[in-house]
Design an enzyme around this catalytic site. Structure first.
Site, PDB file in Angstrom:
ATOM      1  CE  LYS A  90      -3.800   2.503   0.965  1.00  0.00           C
ATOM      2  NZ  LYS A  90      -4.831   2.784  -0.027  1.00  0.00           N
ATOM      3  CE  LYS A  99      -1.744   1.064  -9.647  1.00  0.00           C
ATOM      4  NZ  LYS A  99      -2.180   0.553  -8.343  1.00  0.00           N
ATOM      5  CB  CYS A 124      -4.068   8.126  -6.254  1.00  0.00           C
ATOM      6  SG  CYS A 124      -4.018   6.599  -5.362  1.00  0.00           S
TER       7      CYS A 124
HETATM    8  C1  LIG Z   1      -9.751   0.877  -1.692  1.00  0.00           C
HETATM    9  C2  LIG Z   1      -8.655   1.000  -2.688  1.00  0.00           C
HETATM   10  C3  LIG Z   1      -7.456   1.602  -2.328  1.00  0.00           C
HETATM   11  C4  LIG Z   1      -6.431   1.726  -3.260  1.00  0.00           C
HETATM   12  N1  LIG Z   1      -5.247   2.282  -2.874  1.00  0.00           N
HETATM   13  C5  LIG Z   1      -4.222   2.381  -3.745  1.00  0.00           C
HETATM   14  C6  LIG Z   1      -2.973   2.875  -3.341  1.00  0.00           C
HETATM   15  O1  LIG Z   1      -2.745   3.237  -2.167  1.00  0.00           O
HETATM   16  N2  LIG Z   1      -1.988   2.945  -4.274  1.00  0.00           N
HETATM   17  C7  LIG Z   1      -2.167   2.547  -5.562  1.00  0.00           C
HETATM   18  O2  LIG Z   1      -1.231   2.622  -6.371  1.00  0.00           O
HETATM   19  N3  LIG Z   1      -3.357   2.052  -5.961  1.00  0.00           N
HETATM   20  C8  LIG Z   1      -4.379   1.959  -5.089  1.00  0.00           C
HETATM   21  N4  LIG Z   1      -5.564   1.403  -5.502  1.00  0.00           N
HETATM   22  C9  LIG Z   1      -5.715   0.971  -6.900  1.00  0.00           C
HETATM   23  C10 LIG Z   1      -5.401  -0.522  -7.080  1.00  0.00           C
HETATM   24  O3  LIG Z   1      -4.065  -0.811  -6.776  1.00  0.00           O
HETATM   25  C11 LIG Z   1      -5.687  -0.976  -8.535  1.00  0.00           C
HETATM   26  O4  LIG Z   1      -4.870  -0.244  -9.414  1.00  0.00           O
HETATM   27  C12 LIG Z   1      -7.131  -0.789  -8.949  1.00  0.00           C
HETATM   28  O5  LIG Z   1      -7.995  -1.074  -7.880  1.00  0.00           O
HETATM   29  C13 LIG Z   1      -7.516  -1.667 -10.146  1.00  0.00           C
HETATM   30  O6  LIG Z   1      -7.456  -3.037  -9.837  1.00  0.00           O
HETATM   31  P1  LIG Z   1      -8.762  -3.939  -9.480  1.00  0.00           P
HETATM   32  O7  LIG Z   1      -9.748  -3.736 -10.588  1.00  0.00           O
HETATM   33  O8  LIG Z   1      -8.232  -5.336  -9.357  1.00  0.00           O
HETATM   34  O9  LIG Z   1      -9.291  -3.415  -8.184  1.00  0.00           O
HETATM   35  C14 LIG Z   1      -6.605   1.261  -4.579  1.00  0.00           C
HETATM   36  C15 LIG Z   1      -7.802   0.640  -4.933  1.00  0.00           C
HETATM   37  C16 LIG Z   1      -8.816   0.494  -4.007  1.00  0.00           C
HETATM   38  C17 LIG Z   1     -10.077  -0.189  -4.405  1.00  0.00           C
END
Ligand SMILES: Cc1cc2nc3c(=O)[nH]c(=O)nc-3n(C[C@H](O)[C@H](O)[C@H](O)COP(=O)(O)O)c2cc1C
Ligand code: SF4
Ligand code: SF4
Length: 428
Positions: free
Chosen positions: A45, A175, A137
């Protein structure tokens, strides 16, 4: 069982499945449990330094569709709100316990060379196998000039990647944010800045919906809300396209990719890998079903490879050469719908779809026995696929190639006077 071990931009992991940087990688406890369960890697995270991080309590929203929970997921959460030294200590401890698993540390600090140098060195000292620069983000942190505020400006992306590479001794992934008009530009900027690879997609800017009783947007924070980041199964097609754009761009074709966005099962993973991803990251599906989905991911991809006698390396990028510009597609490839009358249950969905939403190419008749009989009119069918997509019976409507005497002919051929189009149905 196929060998699933892999390398992404120099980062080795026992399988291509990594937890994405998100709540499942918030603590050492979770990452250790995930590695026990079989995950190959974890992107911690996102860490920061010097930035106070305080979250709203209510922070997630979901889009349910036709009984399927969390088709789309939305969050207004910030990066880690745990102290940096605690995270670094846990990274060190987990890495020591699981030396063969990949720990990638996600980072986001203010845009100064010193701040980036400092956090990179601290992460490396803690034992990171790789770094992931969070330029993605779209909410909260972007208001502070970080996250997608960086990823949306290729010059910033290049500059910060360069700063990081000045002190990085482990591979660096950038990213990317999907909240751009063309993801190839930030990907090229990352490459120019010296990135060893890219990971994508981060979340898509969104408002997940309203509470219709109060008309407050969700997730509701004391009656208000804010735009958040959208992810989960609903975003997979967008992510696949962006991954393929980078894999097919001559400037970035060789750039290693960690694919992210809507991966829930092994089939999703195969798609990302075939479109060029070296590893695949998962967030929402783990938040929904837990770490145990790693079994389906590993077994499914392994069986898929074994059945085809393929290696993981051979699967990687196997579909990239099939992605082309529209103008290159063969306009003389003719298909028609064919209905298997033995399988048809006479629901009439195909008729309605074609009649109202496509090309009026299905004949329908209520027979004496009360059954609806449907048949395709070959002279009117343009082969659009719609009826086969709405038909509820598997294999009942097949799209069949109709051979013809015309040579392959693309729009490029037509406009350059080098091709002849096969005749097609005309709807006056
Ligand atoms: C609740 C939540 C918190 C997230 N926090 C971060 C983060 O701190 N850093 C980051 O690079 N991506 C963060 N993401 C994005 C995820 O790493 C990922 O790129 C995104 O959810 C797409 O993948 P998925 O469809 O499998 O969820 C977060 C996603 C969610 C749902
Ligand atoms: S493929 Fe399209 S045009 Fe042909 S019958 Fe089906 S819906 Fe109609
Ligand atoms: S949608 Fe499928 S099952 Fe329903 S009438 Fe058409 S062909 Fe038959």
């Amino acid at each position: 069982m196929a060998d699933l071990s892999c390398t992404t931009a120099g980062i080795k992991s026992p399988n291509p499945f990594w937890l994405a940087s998100a709540p499942p990688t918030n603590t050492g406890y979770q990452v250790a449990n995930a590695f026990e369960a079989g995950w190959g890697g974890a992107v911690w995270k996102t860490l920061t330094d010097g930035q106070p991080i305080v979250n709203t309590w209510s922070r997630y929203g979901a889009l349910d569709y036709n009984g399927v929970k969390m088709m789309g997921f939305n969050n207004i959460e910030l990066i880690t709100d745990r102290p940096l030294d605690v995270n670094l200590r846990e990274i060190y401890e987990v890495k020591k316990r699981f030396p063969n698993n990949a720990i990638i540390v996600s980072l986001m600090v203010e845009a100064t060379r010193e701040a980036w140098h400092d956090i990179v060195k601290k992460s490396q000292d803690a034992g990171a196998d790789g770094l992931e620069l969070n330029f993605g983000c779209p909410h909260g942190m972007s208001e502070r000039g970080m996250g997608s505020a960086v990823g949306q400006v290729p010059e910033y992306t290049r500059q910060i990647t360069e700063w990081v590479q000045e002190v990085a001794s482990v591979p660096v992934l950038v990213k990317l944010t999907p909240n751009v008009a063309d993801v190839r530009y930030p990907a090229r900027a990352a490459l120019e800045g010296g990135a060893d690879g890219v990971s994508l997609i981060n979340t898509i800017n969104s408002i997940i919906g309203l509470d219709l009783d109060t008309l407050a947007p969700r997730p509701t924070v004391a009656g208000w809300s804010s735009h958040g980041g959208y992810c989960g199964p609903a975003v997979k097609p967008i992510a696949l396209n962006m991954v393929s754009q980078i894999a097919t761009d001559p400037q970035t074709a060789h750039l290693p990719i960690s694919g992210i966005g809507g991966v829930s099962n092994w089939k999703d993973a195969v798609e990302f890998i075939a479109l060029g991803a070296s590893s695949v990251q998962v967030c929402t599906a783990v938040m929904h079903y837990g770490f145990r989905i790693i079994e389906d991911l590993c077994d499914g991809v392994s069986n898929f490879l074994d059945e085809r006698g393929m290696t993981l390396d051979e699967l990687r990028g196997a579909s990239v050469e099939r992605i082309h510009e529209w103008k290159e597609l063969d306009l003389n490839y003719v298909i028609n719908a064919r209905i298997d009358q033995d399988k048809c249950i006479g629901c009439g969905l195909c008729y309605t779809a074609c009649e109202d939403g496509a090309h009026q190419a299905i004949f329908s008749e209520r027979r004496a026995d009360g059954r609806t009989y449907v048949e395709v009119k070959p002279d009117a069918c343009v082969g659009c696929n719609l009826c086969s997509l709405v038909c509820p019976v598997d294999g009942c409507i097949e799209m069949v190639e109709i051979p013809n005497d015309f040579e392959r002919c693309s729009w490029e051929d037509v406009t350059s006077g080098n091709g002849t189009l096969a005749p097609r149905p005309v709807h006056d």
